[in-house]
Scaffold this active site. Structure first.
Site, PDB file in Angstrom:
ATOM      1  N   GLU A  52       0.821  -1.205   0.000  1.00 11.07           N
ATOM      2  CA  GLU A  52       0.000   0.000   0.000  1.00 11.07           C
ATOM      3  C   GLU A  52       0.858   1.259   0.000  1.00 11.07           C
ATOM      4  OE1 GLU A  52      -3.827  -1.830   2.422  1.00 11.07           O
ATOM      5  OE2 GLU A  52      -2.506  -0.461   3.462  1.00 11.07           O
ATOM      6  N   CYS A  70       3.259   8.726   1.025  1.00  9.24           N
ATOM      7  CA  CYS A  70       3.839   7.800   1.991  1.00  9.24           C
ATOM      8  C   CYS A  70       3.952   6.450   1.285  1.00  9.24           C
ATOM      9  CB  CYS A  70       2.904   7.733   3.202  1.00  9.24           C
ATOM     10  SG  CYS A  70       3.394   6.535   4.446  1.00  9.24           S
ATOM     11  N   CYS A 128       6.636  -6.690   7.252  1.00  7.37           N
ATOM     12  CA  CYS A 128       7.784  -6.169   8.001  1.00  7.37           C
ATOM     13  C   CYS A 128       8.163  -7.192   9.047  1.00  7.37           C
ATOM     14  CB  CYS A 128       7.424  -4.845   8.679  1.00  7.37           C
ATOM     15  SG  CYS A 128       8.819  -4.054   9.516  1.00  7.37           S
ATOM     16  N   CYS A 140       6.995  -4.210  15.668  1.00  9.61           N
ATOM     17  CA  CYS A 140       6.685  -3.169  16.652  1.00  9.61           C
ATOM     18  C   CYS A 140       5.264  -3.427  17.157  1.00  9.61           C
ATOM     19  CB  CYS A 140       6.811  -1.778  16.021  1.00  9.61           C
ATOM     20  SG  CYS A 140       8.501  -1.423  15.490  1.00  9.61           S
ATOM     21  N   CYS A 157       1.988  -1.653  15.648  1.00 11.59           N
ATOM     22  CA  CYS A 157       1.928  -1.429  14.201  1.00 11.59           C
ATOM     23  C   CYS A 157       1.267  -2.608  13.496  1.00 11.59           C
ATOM     24  CB  CYS A 157       3.344  -1.221  13.668  1.00 11.59           C
ATOM     25  SG  CYS A 157       3.408  -1.055  11.866  1.00 11.59           S
ATOM     26  N   CYS A 167      -1.097   6.327   9.898  1.00 12.58           N
ATOM     27  CA  CYS A 167       0.160   5.732  10.342  1.00 12.58           C
ATOM     28  C   CYS A 167      -0.076   4.393  11.014  1.00 12.58           C
ATOM     29  CB  CYS A 167       0.843   6.616  11.383  1.00 12.58           C
ATOM     30  SG  CYS A 167       1.559   8.076  10.705  1.00 12.58           S
TER      31      CYS A 167
HETATM   32  N1  SAH Z   1       9.712   1.092   9.665  1.00 12.79           N
HETATM   33  C1  SAH Z   1       9.786   2.509   9.523  1.00 12.79           C
HETATM   34  C2  SAH Z   1       8.715   3.124   8.647  1.00 12.79           C
HETATM   35  C3  SAH Z   1       7.278   2.623   8.778  1.00 12.79           C
HETATM   36  S1  SAH Z   1       6.255   3.136  10.097  1.00 12.79           S
HETATM   37  C4  SAH Z   1       9.748   3.153  10.893  1.00 12.79           C
HETATM   38  O1  SAH Z   1       9.521   2.464  11.864  1.00 12.79           O
HETATM   39  O2  SAH Z   1       9.998   4.350  11.002  1.00 12.79           O
HETATM   40  C5  SAH Z   1       5.918   4.836   9.976  1.00 12.79           C
HETATM   41  C6  SAH Z   1       5.582   5.432  11.337  1.00 12.79           C
HETATM   42  O3  SAH Z   1       4.267   5.061  11.797  1.00 12.79           O
HETATM   43  C7  SAH Z   1       6.541   4.951  12.406  1.00 12.79           C
HETATM   44  O4  SAH Z   1       6.967   6.023  13.175  1.00 12.79           O
HETATM   45  C8  SAH Z   1       5.685   4.015  13.190  1.00 12.79           C
HETATM   46  O5  SAH Z   1       6.177   3.833  14.462  1.00 12.79           O
HETATM   47  C9  SAH Z   1       4.334   4.715  13.161  1.00 12.79           C
HETATM   48  N2  SAH Z   1       3.233   3.842  13.566  1.00 12.79           N
HETATM   49  C10 SAH Z   1       3.155   2.508  13.406  1.00 12.79           C
HETATM   50  N3  SAH Z   1       1.997   2.036  13.909  1.00 12.79           N
HETATM   51  C11 SAH Z   1       1.319   3.090  14.388  1.00 12.79           C
HETATM   52  C12 SAH Z   1       0.043   3.249  15.019  1.00 12.79           C
HETATM   53  N4  SAH Z   1      -0.757   2.204  15.223  1.00 12.79           N
HETATM   54  N5  SAH Z   1      -0.328   4.489  15.379  1.00 12.79           N
HETATM   55  C13 SAH Z   1       0.472   5.562  15.146  1.00 12.79           C
HETATM   56  N6  SAH Z   1       1.677   5.478  14.550  1.00 12.79           N
HETATM   57  C14 SAH Z   1       2.107   4.254  14.184  1.00 12.79           C
END
Ligand code: SAH
Length: 358
Positions: free
Chosen positions: A103, A116, A123, A127, A130, A346
């Site tokens: 996406e 974006c 991935c 995390c 996420c 995000c």
């Molecule tokens: N792997 C990279 C890029 C992808 S995530 C990174 O970690 O930076 C892009 C951003 O969205 C990251 O800062 C991530 O922590 C944030 N993110 C992921 N899940 C989220 C959520 N459920 N709510 C808000 N931000 C989130």
């Protein structure tokens, strides 16, 4: 939707710089007695006119076009689905040649459009908050698959918003610095092929040190964002498991080095999760941590994803956290979630494989 033939052995044009086209396309041209300058024509179609097929290249001889199309590809993505949010955000689901799906999201504001994009299908870094992390790792994207998200989205943006993309952020699915080679090539092509300004491209990482060093060595001023989410080891390890491998002290010494080399401000992303990482005390630790860096903090209210019991911090909590940072001389901004109604915000990017229409 029509079945798509696999890419086979076709050479992907979008992972080559224009100056490489003579070497890449030249042999196919000379085989059929065509002059080498046609390679430059092809490059102009691809990078100046955003062509995705040889059919469009009307100044090439008609019988040459299908010959090239059999050997070269400039369209690694097929649009599987497009969703439009009430706030104007447009999410695309792209199908890749092998059936994987990724996406990307176009986010319009009053004066500019941000893209974006994804760097991996899935991935591996898991995390906790996420959706892509939940989904697990499928595969790396090729440079062409990354660049094509830009090219195809640019055409949509011009049509939908009457203007092109102003900023590109590697904040979709995947960890860009875990797919370093393809990501570095994609940066070269965005900048050196499409002429997209390096200052308008941000690579976001969870903190993979070798990749940060590799970016520091690049001469172009690409921007770096680091997903921090916690200023202390134990808490960060809980939220961002890769903290175990690249703990904060080592990460920050790599970031200080980066800043010395590049002289550029680093953005930190901090997802605000209710009662987990949003206390004033942690805001003070964060300020301590950023003390000797030129940093900017983006506070992102956590976007709820299914199957998790995290909740977003209350607006007053975020305001208080942000106030502590400001008092301590750390610049911060609170980000408004965009495209929530289409799961484009995000951390929500996660394809629904069974039914992409959802
Ligand atoms: N792997 C990279 C890029 C992808 S995530 C990174 O970690 O930076 C892009 C951003 O969205 C990251 O800062 C991530 O922590 C944030 N993110 C992921 N899940 C989220 C959520 N459920 N709510 C808000 N931000 C989130």
């Amino acid at each position: 939707m029509e079945e798509r033939a696999p890419n086979g052995d076709r050479i992907e044009l979008l992972e080559h710089l224009p100056q490489e086209y003579e070497a890449v396309v030249g042999p196919a041209l000379s085989q059929v007695g065509q002059p080498a300058y046609r390679a430059r024509q092809v490059a102009r179609w691809i990078y100046d006119r955003y062509a995705s097929s040889f059919d469009e290249m009307t100044d090439l001889p008609t019988d040459l076009r299908p010959l090239l199309e059999r050997q070269f590809s400039a369209s690694p993505l097929e649009m599987a689905y497009q969703a439009r949010s009430r706030d104007g955000t447009i999410k695309h689901l792209w199908r890749l040649h092998d059936g994987e799906q990724i996406e990307s999201v176009l986010i319009p504001t009053a004066d500019r459009v941000t893209l974006c994009l994804s760097s991996q299908a899935g991935c591996a870094l898991a995390c906790r908050f996420c959706a892509t992390g939940d989904f697990g790792f499928r595969r790396h994207l090729s440079a062409a698959e990354i660049v094509a998200q830009f090219r195809d989205s640019e055409l949509v943006a011009r049509h939908a918003f009457g203007r092109g993309i102003a900023n590109v952020v590697y904040m979709g699915m995947g960890e860009p610095l875990a797919n370093l080679e393809a990501v570095l090539t994609s940066l070269s092509v965005l900048h050196g092929g499409f002429g997209f300004g390096a200052r308008r491209i941000t690579v976001s990482t969870v903190g993979l040190i070798p990749g940060i060093r590799a970016l520091a060595e690049r001469p172009e001023p690409f921007r770096l964002a680091v997903s921090l989410h916690a200023p202390e080891h134990a808490l960060r390890e809980r939220l961002v498991p890769v903290e175990k491998r690249y703990p904060l002290p080592e990460l920050f010494s790599a970031l200080r080095e980066y800043q010395e080399i590049k002289g550029r401000r680093i953005t930190f992303e901090y997802t605000m999760i209710d009662g987990v990482n949003d206390s004033d005390e942690l805001a003070h630790s964060l300020a301590d941590l950023l003390n000797d860096l030129d940093g900017f903090v983006n506070l992102i209210p956590y976007n709820p994803i299914p199957g998790h019991d995290f909740a977003p911090s209350a607006p007053e909590r975020i305001a208080s956290f942000s106030a502590v940072l400001q008092e301590r001389g750390v610049e911060a901004a609170v980000r408004r979630p965009r495209g929530r109604d289409i799961a484009a915000a995000c951390g929500q990017l996660r394809l629904e494989r069974e039914d992409p229409g959802n």
